[in-house]
Each structure stands twice: as C-alpha cells, then as structure tokens.
Design an enzyme around this catalytic site. Structure first.
Site, short mmCIF file in Angstrom:
data_model
loop_
_atom_site.label_atom_id
_atom_site.label_comp_id
_atom_site.label_asym_id
_atom_site.label_seq_id
_atom_site.Cartn_x
_atom_site.Cartn_y
_atom_site.Cartn_z
CG ASP A 168 -4.37 -9.13 6.40
OD1 ASP A 168 -5.07 -7.98 6.65
OD2 ASP A 168 -3.08 -8.84 5.88
CG ASP A 207 -3.97 -5.41 3.21
OD1 ASP A 207 -4.23 -4.80 2.05
OD2 ASP A 207 -2.83 -5.39 3.78
CD GLU A 235 -4.15 -2.80 6.32
OE1 GLU A 235 -5.44 -3.31 5.75
OE2 GLU A 235 -3.51 -3.49 7.15
CG ASP A 261 -2.21 -7.11 11.09
OD1 ASP A 261 -2.78 -7.39 12.20
OD2 ASP A 261 -1.15 -6.99 10.85
#
Ligand code: 28G
Length: 640
Positions: free
Chosen positions: A505, A503, A430, A507
C-alpha cells in the site's frame, strides 16, 4: 587495402600513419573496447566526436544523428566537409579516402583547434568505424559539389567522385555495423540521446538532433543549450531547492586553455561535481578539479571573514564544509590534454590547476560581492556543515565506544543460525505484526528478521549525526555489520541478501522508498554489488474449492479468473497488509526461495538515480512509484 604504394618515398613515421584497417577487424576490442552494445555505441561516438571536433573549431553548429529505417546510422554535420583534394603526400589519393581508410589518420593530420580526442579511451576515428561496417558511405558537401565514396568492410568500391551539386558545406557518414564482428546492431535511442544531451551542454550553441526512423520506434530529440554549463548545472539541480537564483558562471581563455565553470548551491548535503577536459568526462578529476576546489575554499573563507560572517572564534571552513550541497560543472579545453590513470579519467596538465584556480577565484569573489544576500546564505550553509561534521564525529565516537563495549546485535533482530554470510538473508519487515508472522514462517537456518516500526528517517534531508540518533537506522547498521560513514565497509557484511518486505500500500511504498534512499545515499555499494532485494508479497488469495492460489497483480487475478472452468466458484481475497497473512502463507508466497519472486534493486545510471532520489523526496507521489517499478528487476527462484 594497400594504402602505401610507394613506401620508399616516405619516412617510417609516415608509413605508420598510413596503416591499413586490417588490425581493427582482427582485434576490434583494442580499438573500440568491446563488440557488444557498448562497442556499438562507441562506433557512433567516434563519428560524432569528429563532428564535435569540427564544432570546437567554431565552424559547425548543427549535428544530426539518424538511426535509419534499415538499421544503419547516419551522422551529418555542417562543418567544412572533409577535404577531397589529393593529399600532398599521396598525389593520387583524395584526402577523404585517406581519412576513411587509414588508421590514426584523423589525429595525425589534424592539429587545428582543440581535439577532443573522443570518448575517453580510444579516439581512433572514423576509419575504425568504416573497418567495422559491412557497408559505409561518406558524402561531402564542398565547393558547391556533392562528393561520395562507398565501402564494404572498409574497402572502397571506387575512387571519391562528385555525384551532384550541393549548397553549403558539411560531411555525412552512414554506416551499417558488420554483424560478423559486432555482436549487435541494435542502437539504443535513449542511451545515445543521453550522451548527446551531455555533449550539447559542453558545446554551447551546437544543436544536436537525434532521430529514430526504425519502424514502430519513431522518435526524435533535439538538444541545444545556449547557457552551456549553466544549463547543465540548472538541469542537475532541477529537483532541488537552490540557494542561488542562478548558477555563478565563467568562461575565460587563459594562455592556451579555455576554462568554463558553473556552480550553484542547494540545500542538500551531498556534492555533485562533473568535470571534463576536451569533452572527456574526467571521472577521477585532476588538475582542473584541484584548482577549482582550492579556489572555492579560499574564496569562501576570505569572503566570510571580510563580511564578518565567520567570527573570530570560528575555525576556517574546510574543503568538506564548502562542498556540501554544491552542484558544479567544470570544463577545460586545451591543445594537449594529458590523461593518467587506468581508465584515463584524470587530467594531468599541471598548468591547468593554477589557471582554473585563478579564473574561479575571480569569478566567485565578484559573485559574492555583487550578491551579498546569497553570499550570506552560502556561508551559513557551510557553517552548518562544519557544525554537523563536528556533531557527527562525536556521534561516531559514541557508536564506536558503544560498539566495543557491547557488540550485541539489536534486541529486535531474530537472527539466523547459519554463520556464512553468502547463505544468509536479512528481511527488513514493516511493522511488528508482520514481523511476528515472518519470524514464525521463516526458515531460521538462513533467514533473519528485523522488524521496523513506523517511518524511518527521511535520509535525503538528514545528516549522519541525526541518522545515527535514529534507533531504526542504528539497528539496521548493527545488524548488517557494515558500519556507516567513513568506516562503512562490506567486508563484515553479515547477510548477502537484504530483502525489503513492506505492505503493498501507500505507506509500504513510502517506507520502501525511504529505505532505498538510505541504502543509495549511505551504502550504495550494497546496491551495486547486488545485495539489495524487494520481496513480492501476493496481492490476492483466490480460493477454488480446497485449492488456494496466490496472484501478484490485478492483471494476474483477471487472467486467472478468466481461465477458470465454467461453473467453478472462486473466493477472491485482497490482502491489506503482510500482517493478514498467517506464517505458512507468508513463507509459501513470499519467503520460500523455491516459490517466491524477488526484485533485485540495481542502479544503472548514477546521474539518473541521483536526480530521481531528490525528485522522490518532493511532493509528487507518482514519480516515486514509477521509480520503484523501473529500478527493480525480476529474479525468480534464486538458489540459496
Ligand atoms: C559526419 C560525420 C562526422 C569532419 C572535417 C573537416 C575537416 C577535416 C573533418 O579535415 C583533414 C587534412 C590535412 C587539414 C579541416 C576541412 C580543414 C579544412 C577540414 C566529420 C585537414 C581533416 N577543411 N569535418 N576533417 N585534414 N566531420 N563528421 O567527420 O589538412 S571530419
């Protein structure tokens, strides 16, 4: 266990019927498939199937399965109770004893109603379960009495005898698997419950209850669906937007067959059709499915023309057009079902084709007449599918032409030098900055990097034509070398490990979900073949003096800090994204096969996964997280 004492009085056929149980103990695999957990559950299904047969005869409406505290399992039905009277051919032996101690007796003696012939492969009956049990007991309630017989390794301890009085009728079988033969005796509540749920859909108005009474594992579930297949289809569509207020439904007897069908369109693009014959899941379809499809295509075309929804210039809807977004369940019951194919998953009876076609045509035509607003919605959906298929064909031709003109790999791909796919890994990363670190940190011999920017398409709702228009997707497809759609094949797969690195997180988790959905929907074989992985970047760096430690969860961090010698100072650093790591750190923590942890993505249960993916694309975030956690399995230090 000599069951036949006066063999001369019987024909050879009878002797064959009354074969003893030794063959089952000698070659269990021949009778129940295997002796592992699947074989163990097969034993349960064999017994429950007998109770279901009784339910199919319309006599029994309640089945209770109990995993007992001592590890044995009981099945209790409220059918007629297995007859205890001496059998005509064996005047000194109770029919019950014959059923329990001779092979194939159930099937040959039966002949009433629709034998469901059990869990597909075998259908050897309750005597095989007795043979594979260290201990077994049967109790029959009949004639206001309770009869009982016990067995060890299939051998009766004493004749059938009345041991008390009883109200009502029924049969209860309790068995303790013989661990000298079976590899495990640990019944799995969830596996059994899933199967019984399906059985309850197929046997409308039968209540199936399953209870776990083992210490610390106590739980129970009750399944009862008076809607039959209607309830099943509603269940399959529960996380989807439906185009019909309720499933169209029919149950009808034609000659000797009973045909039951429910269908309901949704706004997805995939087809979900389950079919059964005598309670057996016909995974390869057969005559009932062929008849169903013919009726669907013909009836929708006829209705579309009549209602002027299909214009003169429109071509007829094809089978593929009418199957997009279709959820359906088909169940037929017939006296002598013929199955074919290696796994016996295909129904062969020719007469069922026309019977099903007739019943479905009549039902669907009536439904469309009576609910024209939904009829319109369905035809428009099919027309949309036809147009998309056209566009996809054009797009594919474009890709193929482009492919043959320049078979160059995507410009963003940093490929590896190794050429043998077994050793190659592709990281889908990503963001460009993390992609940069990964490119520098990797071992370029066998690790390739493809950076992905932004959110990729939500493929659950995207058709092939729109997907092929997305550069992210074409980059992935070209890098993998598998092609997509009709031409998808793993023969030319360029990397045997495809690793999603996003990641830690929200997203990142969303992008991972979208990628998983893409692979599930369009490259499922990559998952089932074990090619898909999720990288595990650390959540924290903890620095103690000159030493750096990496931990992968809050819990690990707390445990590490708790173990720290008193007086030592630790600097805790939370990574916000992969981009914060320098190339060496990324290599050491996440990419180096010697120290990294990879999660292998598996798909255990296609039905569940299918449900979950449509749920995943709904609005709730929590179920998404849970899915990703439960479908990933830790794999450490894979050798390369
Ligand atoms: C609890 C665990 C699994 C069953 C029955 C009921 C009958 C039956 C079963 O008969 C034997 C011999 C030849 C016809 C049928 C009772 C007709 C009249 C039954 C079960 C009967 C098979 N009365 N319930 N077998 N034949 N439940 N549950 O196994 O004459 S097996």
């Amino acid at each position: 266990m000599a069951t036949v004492s006066k063999a001369s009085e019987y024909t050879a056929k009878d002797i064959e019927i009354l074969e003893g149980l030794e063959p089952v103990r000698k070659r269990p695999g021949m009778y129940i498939g295997s002796t592992d957990i699947r074989g163990l559950h097969h034993l349960v299904y064999e017994v429950v199937d007998n109770a279901i047969d009784e339910a199919m005869a319309g006599i029994c409406d309640r089945i209770i399965i109990t995993i007992n505290a001592d590890g044995s399992l009981s099945v209790d039905d409220n059918g007629r109770g297995i007859p205890v009277e001496p059998h005509a051919k064996m005047p000194n032996t109770s029919t019950l004893e014959i059923v329990m101690t001779t092979l194939h007796a159930g099937g040959k003696f039966g002949g009433d109603g629709y034998k469901q012939g059990s869990s597909g492969l075998h259908g050897v009956g309750v005597s095989a379960v007795n043979a594979l049990s260290a201990y077994c007991r049967v109790e029959v309630r009949r004639n206001h009495k309770l009869y009982m017989q016990e067995y060890h390794h299939g051998v009766p301890s004493a004749p059938v005898k009345p041991i008390g009085s009883a109200t009502g009728t029924g049969t209860k079988v309790t068995f303790l698997p013989d661990l000298a033969i079976m590899e495990t005796g640990d019944f799995q509540f969830d596996t059994l419950a899933e199967r019984f749920r399906e059985m309850a859909y197929l046997n409308r108005e039968v209540t199936i209850k399953v209870i776990d009474e083992r210490p610390d594992r106590e739980q129970d579930a009750t399944f009862y669906f008076d809607g039959g297949l209607r309830s099943f289809v509603r269940h399959l569509n529960k996380n989807r937007n439906v185009l019909m207020a309720r499933p169209a439904y029919v149950e009808r007897k034609v000659d000797k067959s009973i045909i039951e069908v429910a269908l309901q369109y949704n706004d997805n693009y995939s087809e979900t059709v389950y079919s059964f014959a005598n309670g057996i899941n016909t995974v390869d379809g057969g005559s009932h499915v062929t008849g169903f499809r013919a009726a669907l295509t013909r009836t929708l075309n006829e209705y579309g023309r009549k209602a002027n929804l299909l214009k003169e210039a429109d071509a007829n809807l094809t089978g593929d057009d009418v199957r997009e977004g279709l959820t359906a369940a088909i169940s037929v019951k017939l006296p002598e079902a013929q199955f074919e194919g290696q796994t016996k998953g295909k129904l062969n009876n020719a007469e069922v084709r026309t019977q099903t076609e007739m019943v479905v045509t009549e039902m669907l035509a009536k439904y469309l007449e009576e609910t024209p607003s939904e009829g319109k919605r369905i035809i428009e959906k099919c027309l949309g599918a036809a147009r998309a298929r056209d566009a996809a064909r054009r797009a594919r031709e474009l890709v193929r032409r482009k492919d043959s003109l320049d078979s160059t790999l995507p410009g963003k791909l940093a490929d590896c030098s190794e050429r043998s796919p077994q050793r190659c890994e592709l990281y889908l990363v990503e963001g460009d900055s993390a992609g940069g670190s990964a490119k520098q940190g990797r071992d370029r011999h066998f690790q390739a990097i493809l950076p992905l920017r932004g959110k990729i398409l939500n493929v659950e709702r995207a058709r092939l034509d729109r997907m092929l228009a997305s550069e992210q997707i074409t980059n992935i497809v070209t890098a993998l070398g598998t092609s997509i759609g009709d031409t998808f094949s793993t023969d030319k797969l360029r990397y045997w490990r495809i690793i999603l690195m996003t990641d830690a997180d929200v997203d990142g988790s969303h992008i991972r979900t979208l990628l998983l959905t893409f692979f599930f929907r369009h490259m499922e074989k990559l998952i089932t073949d074990g090619h898909l992985y999720i990288a595990q970047p650390p959540l924290y760096r903890i620095q103690v003096g000159k030493q750096r430690h990496y931990v992968y969860s809050d819990q690990e961090r707390d445990e590490f800090l708790a173990r720290l010698a008193p007086g030592k100072n630790a600097a805790v650093n939370r990574y916000k994204g992969l981009g914060e790591m320098d190339p060496e750190e990324l290599w050491e923590t996440t990419m180096n096969p010697a120290s990294r942890t990879l999660l292998q993505v598996t798909i255990e249960d296609a039905i569940k996964a299918d449900e979950t993916f449509s749920m995943l694309m709904g609005d709730e975030v929590m179920p998404r997280k849970r899915f990703i956690e439960s479908h990933a399995q830790h794999v450490k230090n894979l050798d390369v």
